[in-house]
Design a protein around this motif. Structure first.
Motif, PDB file in Angstrom:
ATOM      1  N   THR A 144      42.805  37.577  32.096  1.00 55.54           N
ATOM      2  CA  THR A 144      42.381  36.235  32.504  1.00 55.54           C
ATOM      3  C   THR A 144      41.709  36.279  33.878  1.00 55.54           C
ATOM      4  O   THR A 144      42.343  36.698  34.860  1.00 55.54           O
ATOM      5  N   PRO A 145      40.436  35.886  34.004  1.00 55.75           N
ATOM      6  CA  PRO A 145      39.791  35.837  35.326  1.00 55.75           C
ATOM      7  C   PRO A 145      40.566  34.914  36.271  1.00 55.75           C
ATOM      8  O   PRO A 145      40.925  33.798  35.900  1.00 55.75           O
ATOM      9  N   THR A 146      40.834  35.398  37.461  1.00 52.30           N
ATOM     10  CA  THR A 146      41.660  34.665  38.419  1.00 52.30           C
ATOM     11  C   THR A 146      40.946  34.590  39.754  1.00 52.30           C
ATOM     12  O   THR A 146      40.482  35.606  40.280  1.00 52.30           O
ATOM     13  N   GLN A 147      40.885  33.388  40.316  1.00 55.36           N
ATOM     14  CA  GLN A 147      40.197  33.195  41.597  1.00 55.36           C
ATOM     15  C   GLN A 147      41.209  33.158  42.732  1.00 55.36           C
ATOM     16  O   GLN A 147      42.336  32.668  42.588  1.00 55.36           O
ATOM     17  N   SER A 148      40.815  33.685  43.885  1.00 56.43           N
ATOM     18  CA  SER A 148      41.642  33.653  45.087  1.00 56.43           C
ATOM     19  C   SER A 148      40.715  33.784  46.295  1.00 56.43           C
ATOM     20  O   SER A 148      39.486  33.719  46.151  1.00 56.43           O
ATOM     21  N   THR A 149      41.285  34.000  47.469  1.00 57.18           N
ATOM     22  CA  THR A 149      40.464  34.119  48.676  1.00 57.18           C
ATOM     23  C   THR A 149      40.333  35.572  49.109  1.00 57.18           C
ATOM     24  O   THR A 149      41.145  36.420  48.760  1.00 57.18           O
ATOM     25  N   PHE A 166      46.783  35.702  47.366  1.00 56.20           N
ATOM     26  CA  PHE A 166      47.458  36.407  46.275  1.00 56.20           C
ATOM     27  C   PHE A 166      46.677  36.275  44.974  1.00 56.20           C
ATOM     28  O   PHE A 166      46.290  35.185  44.559  1.00 56.20           O
ATOM     29  N   ASN A 167      46.453  37.416  44.355  1.00 55.02           N
ATOM     30  CA  ASN A 167      45.761  37.464  43.073  1.00 55.02           C
ATOM     31  C   ASN A 167      46.407  38.587  42.258  1.00 55.02           C
ATOM     32  O   ASN A 167      46.326  39.754  42.627  1.00 55.02           O
ATOM     33  N   LYS A 168      47.055  38.221  41.162  1.00 56.48           N
ATOM     34  CA  LYS A 168      47.818  39.185  40.372  1.00 56.48           C
ATOM     35  C   LYS A 168      46.972  40.363  39.930  1.00 56.48           C
ATOM     36  O   LYS A 168      47.472  41.498  39.801  1.00 56.48           O
ATOM     37  N   GLY A 193      56.775  49.752  44.497  1.00 55.15           N
ATOM     38  CA  GLY A 193      55.834  49.506  43.412  1.00 55.15           C
ATOM     39  C   GLY A 193      54.862  50.655  43.216  1.00 55.15           C
ATOM     40  O   GLY A 193      55.229  51.831  43.270  1.00 55.15           O
ATOM     41  N   MET A 194      53.588  50.322  43.038  1.00 51.65           N
ATOM     42  CA  MET A 194      52.567  51.334  42.756  1.00 51.65           C
ATOM     43  C   MET A 194      51.810  51.770  44.009  1.00 51.65           C
ATOM     44  O   MET A 194      50.843  52.529  43.930  1.00 51.65           O
ATOM     45  N   LYS A 195      52.222  51.259  45.166  1.00 51.98           N
ATOM     46  CA  LYS A 195      51.710  51.723  46.471  1.00 51.98           C
ATOM     47  C   LYS A 195      50.195  51.562  46.604  1.00 51.98           C
ATOM     48  O   LYS A 195      49.512  52.388  47.199  1.00 51.98           O
ATOM     49  N   GLY A 196      49.697  50.481  46.027  1.00 50.32           N
ATOM     50  CA  GLY A 196      48.257  50.272  46.033  1.00 50.32           C
ATOM     51  C   GLY A 196      47.767  49.489  47.233  1.00 50.32           C
ATOM     52  O   GLY A 196      48.540  48.967  48.036  1.00 50.32           O
ATOM     53  N   ASP A 197      46.461  49.396  47.343  1.00 47.64           N
ATOM     54  CA  ASP A 197      45.800  48.702  48.465  1.00 47.64           C
ATOM     55  C   ASP A 197      45.235  47.360  48.031  1.00 47.64           C
ATOM     56  O   ASP A 197      44.822  47.182  46.883  1.00 47.64           O
ATOM     57  N   PHE A 198      45.215  46.428  48.981  1.00 45.83           N
ATOM     58  CA  PHE A 198      44.411  45.221  48.819  1.00 45.83           C
ATOM     59  C   PHE A 198      43.525  45.007  50.051  1.00 45.83           C
ATOM     60  O   PHE A 198      42.819  44.016  50.156  1.00 45.83           O
ATOM     61  N   GLU A 199      43.556  45.975  50.986  1.00 46.14           N
ATOM     62  CA  GLU A 199      42.667  45.980  52.146  1.00 46.14           C
ATOM     63  C   GLU A 199      41.939  47.318  52.189  1.00 46.14           C
ATOM     64  O   GLU A 199      42.562  48.374  52.023  1.00 46.14           O
ATOM     65  N   PHE A 200      40.626  47.261  52.455  1.00 42.17           N
ATOM     66  CA  PHE A 200      39.802  48.460  52.359  1.00 42.17           C
ATOM     67  C   PHE A 200      38.806  48.519  53.515  1.00 42.17           C
ATOM     68  O   PHE A 200      38.197  47.505  53.872  1.00 42.17           O
ATOM     69  N   LEU A 201      38.638  49.697  54.060  1.00 49.90           N
ATOM     70  CA  LEU A 201      37.580  49.941  55.023  1.00 49.90           C
ATOM     71  C   LEU A 201      36.270  50.124  54.256  1.00 49.90           C
ATOM     72  O   LEU A 201      36.196  50.913  53.323  1.00 49.90           O
TER      73      LEU A 201
END
Length: 431
Positions: free
Chosen positions: A90-95, A111-113, A133-141
Motif C-alpha cells: 500500500t503506497p504510504t505518504q509521510s514527511t 513515521f512510514n512503515k 530489529g533489522m538495524k536499518g537506516d532511515f537517514e542517509f548521507l
C-alpha cells in the motif's frame, strides 16, 4: 639596534602569518557551509525533479544478514514523500527532509512503515532481535545526486544505497511485479547450491540471504528479489565464477521447481520442497473435529463435554510454531469463548533423524496468555483432553505432492486409528 630590528621583523612576519591563517580559516568555513547548503538544495531539486519517483535498492544492517528490498520512493514536494515496496503493497505518504550536517542528509523523519519497519525494534516489527530489529537506516548521507542516479550512504549501517529514476507510471506498475517475484521466491524455504562440478550442498536460507552450510565461515550472500531473478548486494565468486546477478530458469524434468543461475550457468541455486516434518513444524495449522480419526474424535468429545460443564467454549485449535517479537514458540494455540480468551501451551516438536516426514510431539507445559484471562485452570477444565492425542506420539506426515501443501495428514506410527488432518486455512474446531 640590529637585534631589535630583527625581532621587529620577526614579529611582523608572525603577525602576518596569523592574520593570513585567520583569513584562510574564515574563507574555508564559509566555503564548507556554502558547499553543504548547495548540496542540500541540489538534492532537493534532483529528488523532486523526477515526478515519476525513484527505485531504491535498500539493504538494512551493516552485515546485510536480512538481505535486500526494493522500495519505490516519490518525493511529492519539499516535505511529503510517498513510499511503497516489494513487501508493503500500500503506497504510504509521510514527511521527509534534507538537512545540512557533515553533508546533505536525507531523513525520512515522519513515521512510514514502508521504510521504518527496517529500523524498528523487532518487538514492534516482528523481524530481527526484539531490541534492535533489522538495524536499518532511515537517514542517509547523500554522496551523489543527478538525474541518472542518487547514491546514498546509510548513517548507521554505512551501506551503499542506490536510487534510479522511474519513468512514466512505473511507480504504480512496477511494485506489483517485484511483489510477485518476492512471493514466488518465498514459496520455498529450502534451497540447494549446485556447484560447477554438479555437486549439491544445502544452503541456509534466512530472509533474503544464502549461506553454504558445507563451508566453514561461508560468507553471507545477500540479495534482492527482482522480476526474473536475484540481484546481489556485491559481487560473489564461487569456483572461479564471478557474478552479481542470477536469472530464474523455468522448471524442467531435471529441475521441477526451476533454478536461479548466473550468466555461464555454472552455478545454480535450486529450490527444493521443504521436508514435510519441517514444513509442518514451521507453520500454523488448524485442527477440526471432522478432520480427526476415531481416537481423536473420542478424546475431543470428552474435552468438549468438560468445557461445557465449566461454561467454556473452544473455537479454534491451532498447532505449529508461533512467531512473536523475534522469538518462536512451538505448541498449541487455543482460541476460546468467541476469541475473548486466547492462550498458547507449549508442545515440543522433534524431527525424527533420518526421515523427512516424521515428527514427535512432547508436552512442554509452559503456558502463555495471548489475550483475556486464559490461565492454568483451563487445562484442567477440558483442554488436556484435546491434547491427549498428541502427547509423546510420533506421527508420519503425508502431503499432496506440492511444494507448499494446504493440508497435511498426520498418522500415529504406533496407532493408525489416531489420525489428524491439519489445514493451513483458519477453520473452527467444531462444525
Amino acid at each position: 639596534m640590529k637585534s631589535t630590528l630583527n625581532i621587529t621583523v620577526l614579529l611582523l612576519v608572525l603577525l602576518s602569518l596569523f592574520s593570513c591563517k585567520r583569513e584562510m580559516d574564515l574563507v574555508f568555513d564559509e566555503n564548507a557551509s556554502v558547499r553543504i547548503n548547495k548540496s542540500v538544495e541540489e538534492a532537493y531539486d534532483v529528488l523532486q525533479a523526477n515526478k515519476g519517483g525513484w527505485l531504491m535498492k535498500y539493504f538494512p544492517s551493516n552485515t546485510r544478514e536480512f538481505g535486500g528490498y526494493t522500495l519505490f520512493v516519490r518525493f511529492d514536494n519539499n516535505a511529503q514523500v510517498t513510499l511503497v515496496s516489494d513487501i508493503d503493497v500500500t503506497p504510504t505518504q509521510s514527511t521527509y527532509s534534507i538537512v545540512p550536517e557533515a553533508g546533505a542528509i536525507l531523513s525520512f523523519n515522519g513515521f512510514n512503515k514502508v521504510i521504518h519497519r527496517y529500523s524498528e525494534p523487532g518487538i514492534d516489527s516482528g523481524d530481527g532481535a526484539p531490541d534492535s530489529g533489522m538495524k536499518g537506516d532511515f537517514e542517509f548521507l547523500v554522496l551523489h545526486a543527478s538525474a541518472d542516479s542518487v547514491v546514498l550512504k546509510g548513517k548507521k549501517s554505512a551501506n551503499t544505497i542506490r536510487m534510479y529514476p522511474l519513468k512514466g507510471n512505473e511507480f504504480s506498475t512496477l511494485p506489483p511485479t517485484y511483489q510477485e517475484a518476492g512471493y514466488k521466491f518465498h514459496e520455498f524455504t529450502t534451497y540447494k547450491l549446485e556447484r560447477k562440478d554438479k555437486t549439491l550442498t544445502d544452503l541456509r536460507t534466512s530472509y533474503r540471504t544464502f549461506t553454504d552450510t558445507k563451508v566453514s565461515n561461508s560468507p553471507i550472500i545477500s540479495f534482492r528479489v527482482i522480476p526474473g531473478g536475484l540481484e546481489l548486494y556485491e559481487e560473489q565468486e564461487l569456483d572461479g565464477v564471478k557474478f552479481d546477478k542470477m536469472t530464474f530458469v523455468a522448471p524442467s524434468d531435471a529441475y521441477p521447481y526451476g533454478y536461479y543461475t548466473e550468466a555461464t550457468k555454472s552455478i545454480k541455486i535450486v529450490p527444493a520442497a521443504t521436508p514435510l516434518n519441517r514444513y509442518f513444524t514451521e507453520n500454523l495449522w488448524s485442527v477440526t473435529f471432522d478432520g480427526l480419526g476415531p481416537v481423536g474424535k473420542f478424546y475431543w468429545t470428552e474435552g468438549r463435554n468438560k468445557l461445557t460443564t465449566n461454561n467454556l467454549v473452544l473455537n479454534q485449535f491451532i498447532i505449529g510454531t508461533l512467531e512473536s517479537g523475534g522469538d518462536k514458540y512451538e505448541g498449541v494455540i487455543y482460541i476460546m469463548n468467541g476469541g475473548a480468551d486466547q492462550g498458547l501451551i507449549i508442545h515440543s516438536f522433534t524431527l525424527i533423524e533420518g526421515t523427512t516426514d516424521q515428527v514427535k510431539m512432547t508436552f512442554g507445559g509452559s503456558l502463555y496468555t495471548l489475550q483475556g484471562d486464559f490461565g492454568v485452570p483451563y487445562w484442567g477444565n477440558g483442554l488436556s483432553s484435546f491434547s491427549d492425542i498428541l502427547l509423546e506420539r510420533t506421527f508420519k506426515i503425508t502431503g499432496d505432492g506440492s511444494a507448499k501443501p494446504e493440508e497435511l495428514l498426520l498418522t500415529d506410527v504406533e496407532l493408525e486409528e489416531n489420525t489428524i488432518r491439519v489445514y493451513a486455512e483458519d477453520k473452527p474446531a467444531f462444525p
